[in-house]
Design a protein around this motif. Structure first.
Motif, short mmCIF file in Angstrom:
data_model
loop_
_atom_site.label_atom_id
_atom_site.label_comp_id
_atom_site.label_asym_id
_atom_site.label_seq_id
_atom_site.Cartn_x
_atom_site.Cartn_y
_atom_site.Cartn_z
N LEU B 7 0.83 -1.20 0.00
CA LEU B 7 0.00 0.00 0.00
C LEU B 7 0.87 1.26 0.00
CD1 LEU B 7 -3.07 0.54 0.19
CD2 LEU B 7 -2.72 0.96 2.60
N SER B 8 0.62 2.16 -0.96
CA SER B 8 1.34 3.43 -1.01
C SER B 8 0.37 4.56 -1.26
CB SER B 8 2.38 3.43 -2.14
OG SER B 8 3.37 2.48 -1.88
N ALA B 18 3.39 9.66 1.42
CA ALA B 18 2.91 9.74 2.80
C ALA B 18 2.92 8.35 3.43
CB ALA B 18 1.50 10.32 2.83
N VAL B 19 2.62 7.36 2.60
CA VAL B 19 2.72 5.95 3.03
C VAL B 19 3.44 5.21 1.92
CG1 VAL B 19 1.43 3.84 3.54
CG2 VAL B 19 0.57 6.05 4.36
N TYR B 20 4.44 4.40 2.29
CA TYR B 20 5.23 3.76 1.25
C TYR B 20 5.28 2.25 1.43
CZ TYR B 20 8.97 2.66 -1.95
OH TYR B 20 9.70 2.12 -2.95
N ASN B 21 4.72 1.54 0.46
CA ASN B 21 4.84 0.09 0.36
C ASN B 21 4.58 -0.64 1.68
OD1 ASN B 21 5.14 -2.10 -1.28
ND2 ASN B 21 7.33 -2.30 -0.87
N LEU B 22 3.40 -0.42 2.20
CA LEU B 22 3.06 -0.98 3.50
C LEU B 22 2.39 -2.34 3.34
CD1 LEU B 22 3.06 0.02 6.51
CD2 LEU B 22 0.69 0.65 6.13
N ASN B 23 2.89 -3.32 4.07
CA ASN B 23 2.26 -4.65 4.10
C ASN B 23 1.91 -4.98 5.54
OD1 ASN B 23 2.39 -5.97 1.32
ND2 ASN B 23 4.41 -5.03 1.57
N LEU B 24 0.68 -5.43 5.72
CA LEU B 24 0.23 -5.61 7.09
C LEU B 24 -0.97 -6.53 7.12
CD1 LEU B 24 0.53 -4.24 10.01
CD2 LEU B 24 -1.37 -2.83 9.32
N GLU B 25 -1.03 -7.37 8.14
CA GLU B 25 -2.23 -8.16 8.32
C GLU B 25 -2.75 -7.98 9.74
OE1 GLU B 25 -3.07 -12.34 6.91
OE2 GLU B 25 -1.31 -11.82 5.69
N VAL B 26 -4.01 -7.64 9.87
CA VAL B 26 -4.60 -7.50 11.19
C VAL B 26 -5.53 -8.69 11.40
CG1 VAL B 26 -5.92 -6.02 12.74
CG2 VAL B 26 -4.50 -4.99 10.96
N GLU B 27 -5.30 -9.42 12.49
CA GLU B 27 -6.09 -10.62 12.76
C GLU B 27 -7.46 -10.26 13.30
OE1 GLU B 27 -4.95 -13.76 12.26
OE2 GLU B 27 -3.07 -12.94 11.47
N GLU B 28 -8.40 -11.16 13.09
CA GLU B 28 -9.76 -10.95 13.59
C GLU B 28 -9.77 -10.83 15.11
OE1 GLU B 28 -12.55 -13.56 11.87
OE2 GLU B 28 -14.19 -12.83 13.11
N GLU B 54 -7.99 7.57 -1.08
CA GLU B 54 -7.76 6.49 -2.05
C GLU B 54 -6.26 6.22 -2.17
OE1 GLU B 54 -9.86 4.56 -3.43
OE2 GLU B 54 -11.79 5.60 -3.39
N PRO B 55 -5.86 4.95 -2.09
CA PRO B 55 -4.43 4.62 -2.23
C PRO B 55 -3.92 4.99 -3.63
CG PRO B 55 -5.73 2.69 -1.57
CD PRO B 55 -6.70 3.76 -1.91
N SER B 56 -2.63 5.34 -3.71
CA SER B 56 -2.04 5.58 -5.03
C SER B 56 -1.73 4.25 -5.69
CB SER B 56 -0.75 6.39 -4.91
OG SER B 56 -0.97 7.56 -4.17
N SER B 57 -1.29 3.27 -4.87
CA SER B 57 -1.12 1.93 -5.40
C SER B 57 -1.23 0.93 -4.26
CB SER B 57 0.24 1.80 -6.10
OG SER B 57 1.26 1.96 -5.14
N GLY B 58 -1.37 -0.33 -4.62
CA GLY B 58 -1.53 -1.36 -3.60
C GLY B 58 -2.98 -1.70 -3.38
N ASN B 59 -3.21 -2.72 -2.56
CA ASN B 59 -4.57 -3.20 -2.35
C ASN B 59 -4.87 -3.39 -0.87
OD1 ASN B 59 -5.50 -3.64 -5.11
ND2 ASN B 59 -3.80 -5.10 -5.18
N ILE B 60 -6.16 -3.30 -0.58
CA ILE B 60 -6.61 -3.59 0.77
C ILE B 60 -7.70 -4.66 0.67
CG2 ILE B 60 -7.75 -2.69 2.83
CD1 ILE B 60 -6.58 0.05 2.08
#
Lengths: 221, 369
Positions: B7-8, B18-28, B54-60
């Motif tokens: 996510l960027s 502002a946000v650069y190449n973020l990878n993250l998983e939040v558990e239930e 809206e993100p510039s790139s990446g997915n949620i």
């Protein structure tokens, strides 16, 4: 006494004049409200357009009403006609209504809008359910000023052929008949005051107690 | 549950992301706290989850579904949103405010009414007295509670909270935090929580995401972040008192002694004295028949005053709640000048006791690990 005598002996004319006055006002008010309220809503997010329009409206306000009537009269499509009078009144109401709609809608606390958006309201729902109810006090204040002003300016339309309560005042001045002037003045001011009272009533009826109370709190501080 | 993938976000007209190449998983069911200095991208990240940005790139992905594929307004109705400024609607009553999302979802009026009552109960606001009030008639803390209730109204599985307790005074904040943690045990939502306050992050988070300049620096449990900071930035950010901060994480119930002696109000004098002497104690805790803490007696005062009505010589002793943190215990120790405290549950029933040695042993044990 002479005022009462004049009133009684000319009751038919006076009723005609009053209706003509109210008719002119009614058409102008309906057009103004429709035009300026919707325009204000349309330009709420377009600050450049809004600034231009508000500058134009302020310019119109600065033109003396008599000369505006005069100018309109010379335009072929308008001429010595109720159209000129309506057009002038609608133009004069632009600033108080349009400016207040624009400023009030933009004055709503951004945090409130953000939370509305964050909860999944569409832009239209935000406008109708949040922005407009919160902007209403300022909008109503603008409309109130516009209407009271229109009642007064409508009298001057006698110079372009309208036969309304302005006729009593104008003729009274020309013929130095004080009772005519006073009769006209009393009737015009009664219409003004009635309009003002009516708007006050509508304000109480349509504003949420939450908005009213928080406004009062602001005033006390 | 929530997955951020590469996510960027670069704002228009700005060179740096502002946000650069973020990878993250939040558990239930977890509270994930985003923390970092201002401008680190934590709020931007949060707002990309419900697409306020809206993100510039990446997915949620939420439960495997890409958020970009959903209608924004429908996505947001399934995600609770609480902000620092609360943003209650001033022209609506408490009830109307809470009913906002259920109304958008076109629930039946009866179901809405029931839900509002249920939520008011959950947040501890007296329904009869407050349901028809307007926001300006409530205190700051009450407004924030209503804000939380409003976000939970349609029972969204996910909540996003942007410095939700930032605008209230420190005492109310601590109350709201504790209340929210208790609430979370019942509702078990997946929560992303933004704060700039590392203490709040440690207290609230199951996981903490530390960000700086738009990048993920460390993502781990509070305990690991405190004991194994990734780099100097994290170390600086959590502060030099990280050993003390660990105290915030440990609850009394984890280290209290539950095997200890006490007497009951109905015990007779002689057996009481015998009990104390047998154990070579100087005092004993006393409870009522249903185990509710009554106080303590000392051997000296018992012997001095004789055996009649020994219950008269019970002295009061401050107790700690089982879900208090060790920091609270230290506070109490300094304040009351006791070094040992009985531990009670919410109904004042005696569960155990805790003293300085327990704490010392536990901490040295933790750090030897």
């Amino acid at each position: 006494m002479s005022v009462i005598n004049y009133f009684i002996s000319n009751i038919d004319n006076i009723i005609d004049y009053t209706f003509a006055h109210l008719y002119l006002l009614l058409i102008s008010i309906i057009l103004s409200l429709f035009l300026w309220l919707s325009l204000g809503i349309i330009i709420r997010n377009k600050s450049k357009t809004a600034k231009t329009l508000i500058a134009f409206g302020s310019f119109i306000m600065a033109v003396p009403s008599i000369s505006l009537y005069g100018i309109l009269m010379t335009i072929p499509a308008f001429g010595l006609n109720i159209r000129s009078a309506v057009f002038a009144l609608v133009l004069y109401s632009m600033i108080p209504i349009l400016r207040n709609v624009y400023t009030a809608l933009n004055g709503v606390n951004p945090a409130i809008i953000e939370s509305a958006r964050g909860m999944g309201m569409t832009e239209r729902q935000i406008l109708w359910k949040v922005q407009l109810p919160l902007a209403l006090p300022v909008i109503i204040a603008g409309v109130r000023v516009a209407l009271v002003m229109m009642v007064g300016i409508a009298t001057l339309a006698v110079f372009i052929g309208e036969r309304n309560l302005g006729q009593l005042i104008y003729q009274g001045i020309v013929r130095t008949r004080t009772e005519m002037i006073i009769t006209g003045a009393i009737l015009v001011s009664s219409i003004s005051v009635s309009v003002d009272i009516l708007m006050g009533f509508l304000e109480k009826k349509f504003l949420s107690p939450g908005v009213l109370k928080s406004l009062n709190l602001g005033r006390d501080q | 549950m929530i997955k951020l993938e590469n996510l960027s976000k670069t704002y228009q007209g700005e060179a740096k992301a502002a946000v650069y190449n973020l990878n993250l998983e939040v558990e239930e069911g977890e509270i994930c706290v985003f923390v970092g200095p201002s401008g680190c991208g934590k709020t931007t990240t949060l707002k990309m989850i419900n697409r306020l940005i809206e993100p510039s790139s990446g997915n949620i992905y939420i439960n495997g579904v890409n958020t970009a594929a959903q209608k924004k307004s429908e996505l947001r109705r399934k995600i609770g949103y609480v902000i620092q400024e609360i943003g209650l609607f001033p022209h609506m009553t408490v009830k109307e405010n809470i009913a906002t999302v259920p109304l958008l979802l076109k629930w039946e009026q009866k179901k809405i009414d029931e839900r509002v009552m249920e939520l008011l109960e959950l947040i501890g606001l007296d329904a009869a007295a407050n349901i028809d009030k307007y926001p300006h008639e409530l205190s700051g803390g009450q407004q924030q509670r209503v804000g939380v209730a409003r976000a939970m109204a349609a029972d969204p599985p996910i909540m996003l909270m942007d410095e939700p307790f930032g605008a209230v005074d420190p005492i109310t904040r601590a109350d709201l935090q504790n209340e929210f943690l208790r609430l979370q045990k019942k509702i078990n939502k997946t929560i992303c929580f933004v704060t700039h306050d590392i203490d709040e992050a440690i207290k609230m988070g199951d996981k903490i995401l530390i960000m700086n300049k738009g990048k993920l620096i460390q993502y781990d449990s509070p305990k690991n972040i405190l004991s194994k900071p990734q780099n100097e930035f994290v170390e600086d950010f959590i502060g030099s008192d990280r050993a003390l901060k660990v105290l915030n994480l440990i609850h009394v119930s984890e280290i209290m002694e539950s095997d200890f002696d006490f007497a009951v109000l109905s015990d007779d004098y002689h057996s009481l004295i015998k009990k104390i002497k047998q154990k070579k104690k100087k005092y004993l805790l006393i409870t009522s028949a249903d185990k509710k803490l009554a106080g303590y007696v000392t051997l000296r005062s018992l012997e001095k005053n004789g055996h009649k009505n020994w219950q008269k010589y019970i002295k009061a002793i401050p107790a700690v709640k089982k879900d208090a943190s060790l920091k609270d215990v230290f506070n109490l120790m300094l304040e009351k000048e006791f070094t040992i405290f009985p531990v009670v549950d919410l109904e004042n029933k005696l569960l155990g006791r805790i003293n300085l040695d327990n704490i010392k042993n536990h901490i040295s044990f933790e750090y030897q690990e």
